[in-house]
Design a protein around this motif. Sequence first.
Motif, PDB file in Angstrom:
ATOM      1  N   ILE A  79      47.269  36.888 -42.899  1.00  0.00           N
ATOM      2  CA  ILE A  79      47.260  38.288 -42.448  1.00  0.00           C
ATOM      3  C   ILE A  79      45.840  38.838 -42.511  1.00  0.00           C
ATOM      4  O   ILE A  79      45.397  39.546 -41.602  1.00  0.00           O
ATOM      5  N   VAL A  80      45.111  38.489 -43.557  1.00  0.00           N
ATOM      6  CA  VAL A  80      43.710  38.909 -43.670  1.00  0.00           C
ATOM      7  C   VAL A  80      42.906  38.320 -42.513  1.00  0.00           C
ATOM      8  O   VAL A  80      42.100  39.019 -41.880  1.00  0.00           O
ATOM      9  N   ASP A  92      44.003  47.887 -48.752  1.00  0.00           N
ATOM     10  CA  ASP A  92      44.039  47.540 -50.179  1.00  0.00           C
ATOM     11  C   ASP A  92      45.339  46.837 -50.541  1.00  0.00           C
ATOM     12  O   ASP A  92      45.345  45.922 -51.375  1.00  0.00           O
ATOM     13  N   GLU A  93      46.438  47.259 -49.942  1.00  0.00           N
ATOM     14  CA  GLU A  93      47.736  46.652 -50.249  1.00  0.00           C
ATOM     15  C   GLU A  93      47.755  45.167 -49.884  1.00  0.00           C
ATOM     16  O   GLU A  93      48.278  44.336 -50.638  1.00  0.00           O
ATOM     17  N   VAL A  94      47.185  44.817 -48.740  1.00  0.00           N
ATOM     18  CA  VAL A  94      47.139  43.419 -48.315  1.00  0.00           C
ATOM     19  C   VAL A  94      46.250  42.623 -49.266  1.00  0.00           C
ATOM     20  O   VAL A  94      46.625  41.540 -49.730  1.00  0.00           O
ATOM     21  N   ASP A  95      45.090  43.166 -49.587  1.00  0.00           N
ATOM     22  CA  ASP A  95      44.181  42.501 -50.510  1.00  0.00           C
ATOM     23  C   ASP A  95      44.848  42.290 -51.871  1.00  0.00           C
ATOM     24  O   ASP A  95      44.752  41.205 -52.461  1.00  0.00           O
ATOM     25  N   VAL A 137      41.349  32.480 -40.291  1.00  0.00           N
ATOM     26  CA  VAL A 137      42.337  32.335 -41.365  1.00  0.00           C
ATOM     27  C   VAL A 137      41.842  31.371 -42.442  1.00  0.00           C
ATOM     28  O   VAL A 137      42.077  31.610 -43.640  1.00  0.00           O
ATOM     29  N   ILE A 138      41.145  30.337 -42.067  1.00  0.00           N
ATOM     30  CA  ILE A 138      40.631  29.401 -43.080  1.00  0.00           C
ATOM     31  C   ILE A 138      39.596  30.097 -43.952  1.00  0.00           C
ATOM     32  O   ILE A 138      39.572  29.919 -45.181  1.00  0.00           O
ATOM     33  N   GLU A 139      38.751  30.908 -43.348  1.00  0.00           N
ATOM     34  CA  GLU A 139      37.778  31.667 -44.139  1.00  0.00           C
ATOM     35  C   GLU A 139      38.493  32.589 -45.123  1.00  0.00           C
ATOM     36  O   GLU A 139      38.092  32.711 -46.283  1.00  0.00           O
ATOM     37  N   ALA A 140      39.573  33.235 -44.676  1.00  0.00           N
ATOM     38  CA  ALA A 140      40.324  34.127 -45.564  1.00  0.00           C
ATOM     39  C   ALA A 140      40.930  33.352 -46.728  1.00  0.00           C
ATOM     40  O   ALA A 140      40.847  33.793 -47.881  1.00  0.00           O
ATOM     41  N   TRP A 141      41.541  32.216 -46.461  1.00  0.00           N
ATOM     42  CA  TRP A 141      42.104  31.415 -47.550  1.00  0.00           C
ATOM     43  C   TRP A 141      41.019  31.042 -48.555  1.00  0.00           C
ATOM     44  O   TRP A 141      41.232  31.123 -49.763  1.00  0.00           O
TER      45      TRP A 141
END
Length: 167
Positions: A79-80, A92-95, A137-141
């Motif tokens: 999602i990020v 903030d909720e997602v983080d 998405v890989i960067e976010a993970w």
Amino acid sequence: MTGAPGSGKSTLLAEVARHGIATGEEVARAILQSPGGMELRAARPAEFAMAMLDAQKVSWDRVGPEDGPILFDRGFADIVGFLRLEGLRVPDEVDAVCRGCRYEGPVFHAPPWGAIYRQDDERIQSWEEAVESDAAVIEAWRDYGYDPIELPFADPAERARYVIERL
């Protein structure tokens, strides 16, 4: 399980499930297939992201300590990646969910695979957009402390063996 759109994740998860491993559905596709889902994604991507978060939390909450391993089709960090790709702020909720709801075990990455990539009613990205989505998405993970394991380019049975051996 994360990775590029159209890289064989759902096919792989179906194969893994045939071996008795529990799997979770891809919540984004379920939302896109629901009435108004495609319009929500196109017109209000921030709301689409929050709908994905809500659906992913429901899937997460279904897993109990008595359950064996479960492989989710995407996860919170996806999602990020989506929000960043859209040029939107990460709420903030997602983080907080990404930091607080930690996946155990390996995170598998299905890299972009041009030989099998096909657009469909919900997978509307061009090949180039799919590659960009994968990078986001890989960067976010990685930003959330995961080190995704890249899956081999192989048929579903071989990929399933690879995954099961690492669980």
